[in-house]
Each structure stands twice: as structure tokens, then as C-alpha cells.
Design an enzyme around this catalytic site. Structure first.
Site, short mmCIF file in Angstrom:
data_model
loop_
_atom_site.label_atom_id
_atom_site.label_comp_id
_atom_site.label_asym_id
_atom_site.label_seq_id
_atom_site.Cartn_x
_atom_site.Cartn_y
_atom_site.Cartn_z
N GLU A 52 -4.28 -6.23 -2.16
CA GLU A 52 -4.35 -4.88 -2.73
C GLU A 52 -5.04 -4.92 -4.09
OE1 GLU A 52 -4.06 -1.84 -2.19
OE2 GLU A 52 -2.74 -1.49 -0.50
N CYS A 105 0.83 -1.20 0.00
CA CYS A 105 0.00 0.00 0.00
C CYS A 105 0.86 1.25 0.00
CB CYS A 105 -0.93 0.00 1.22
SG CYS A 105 -1.92 1.50 1.36
#
Length: 222
Positions: free
Chosen positions: A211, A137
Site C-alpha cells: 500500500e 486498503c
């Protein structure tokens, strides 16, 4: 030149990293074709995501082995709680999302899956495990933003997603990512043997896949 731990982790998960950083969600942001409904859902979930990431950074304070590591984690926690969350609500407002509605929203399953995975990684492991789980991230958004900014028209005033791309391609965010890469190396020191690296690579790979699922979540809501 010594290869960073981050670069080694990406190389060990090359196909998953490629799928995440070139996902159709972000590609369609660059050309402005991403449906607004998908982006609005993403914005709401990203706010809820930040709440859990604040908890992850609080855990990093607890897991810190030195005052320097604790202070670095506290800085990240403060940035989320004192700045990012308020700024995110302002940005949501620009997309017609009321703060009260955003705050009252429920987590979608990919949000829960990723954020709890990160927290569990930190609870079960050490501070390096936690930051490796956070890396896709924190660093990945810089990689994505930088790449999207090179696509013709991505930063054009007519692209509704130009501001998002500009934010993550900015010098300030790129420096934050460089600092995160450096911090991984500092946390790892000389302790990453073959077995330890394999475990970290698996952790990084799962976080990367989660993700990608976070991007896909917005498209699945159409």
C-alpha cells in the site's frame, strides 16, 4: 476489553503501518501541495486497482464457509461493480481524465504487485487470509481520512483534495471500516493461535508495504 485482530496486526507491523498511513503522498494532500500529476496517476491506477479488488471479493464469495460470509462478500463485490467504479470514473472526469483513457490505461507495477498479492493470498489461504490482505486498503483509508481531516485546512474549500479527504473521513466510510474490523474478528473466531497469528501478521505487513508503494508510485511519476 478484548483487542481486535486488526489492532493486533497493526501493533505487530507498527513501523510499516506508520509509513503507510503518514506517507508523503497523503500528507501533501492535507496541505494541498500534492502535485496534480501525481494525483491523476493515482486516480487512474486506483480505477485499475478496483477491477482487481472486485475479483478479490468474488474470490471471497467462493471462499466463504457459510451463506452469511458469502453474502457479505457479495455485498462488497456489488458495491465495487455497481457503484464505486462508475463513481470513480465521474471523479476522474472532474480531474480531466476521460473515461475511455482511464479504462484503456495499463497497470503500473505497484498496482499489479499489490492486487495480485491479495488475490494470491486468497487463493493460497482461506477467507481470513484474504480479508487480512484486504484490510490495509479497506480499513487503512478510513484511518488516513480520519487523521487528515483533523489537520487545519485539509477540508477547506481551497484544498483540491478536500473531497477525497472528506469521503474517507465521512461517517459512512468510518462505519464501513468498523464493520470490516468486526468482520475480521468474526472470521477469526477463536482459531487464531500464535502460529496462525504470526502468518497473518506477515501477510498484513506485506500488504501494508505494498500500500505504501502504491502511494509512492504517484510521486515516482513526477
Amino acid at each position: 476489553m478484548t483487542t481486535s485482530l486488526f489492532d493486533r496486526l497493526v501493533a505487530a507491523n507498527a513501523s510499516d503501518w506508520e509509513r503507510y498511513t503518514t506517507h508523503a503522498f497523503v500528507q501533501s494532500m492535507a496541505d494541498g501541495t500534492l502535485p496534480v500529476a501525481a494525483f491523476r496517476h493515482y486516480l487512474v491506477q486506483d480505477y485499475l486497482f478496483l477491477i482487481q479488488f472486485a475479483r478479490a471479493y468474488a474470490l471471497a464469495v467462493f471462499k466463504g464457509r457459510t451463506l452469511a460470509e458469502m453474502r457479505a462478500a457479495q455485498k462488497g463485490l456489488s458495491a465495487i461493480l455497481d457503484m464505486e467504479m462508475d463513481l470513480h470514473l465521474v471523479y476522474c472526469g472532474e480531474w480531466g481524465l476521460e473515461a475511455a483513457d482511464v479504462e484503456a490505461a495499463e497497470e503500473d507495477m505497484p498496482t499489479t504487485a499489490y492486487t495480485r498479492f491479495v488475490i494470491d493470498a486468497g487463493l493460497a489461504g482461506d477467507i481470513l487470509d484474504l480479508h487480512v490482505a484486504l484490510a490495509p486498503c479497506v480499513i487503512g483509508y478510513a484511518v488516513i481520512g480520519k487523521r487528515l481531516a483533523t489537520i487545519p485546512g485539509a477540508l477547506a474549500p481551497g484544498n483540491p483534495y478536500a473531497r477525497w479527504i472528506s469521503e474517507y473521513s465521512s461517517a459512512a466510510y468510518q462505519e464501513l471500516a468498523v464493520s470490516a474490523i468486526r468482520h475480521l474478528d468474526e472470521l477469526a473466531g477463536s482459531e487464531v493461535g500464535a502460529g496462525r497469528f504470526d502468518r497473518l501478521a506477515r501477510l498484513f505487513g506485506q500488504a501494508t508495504r505494498l500500500e505504501a508503494a502504491f502511494w509512492q508510485m504517484g510521486l515516482d511519476k513526477l
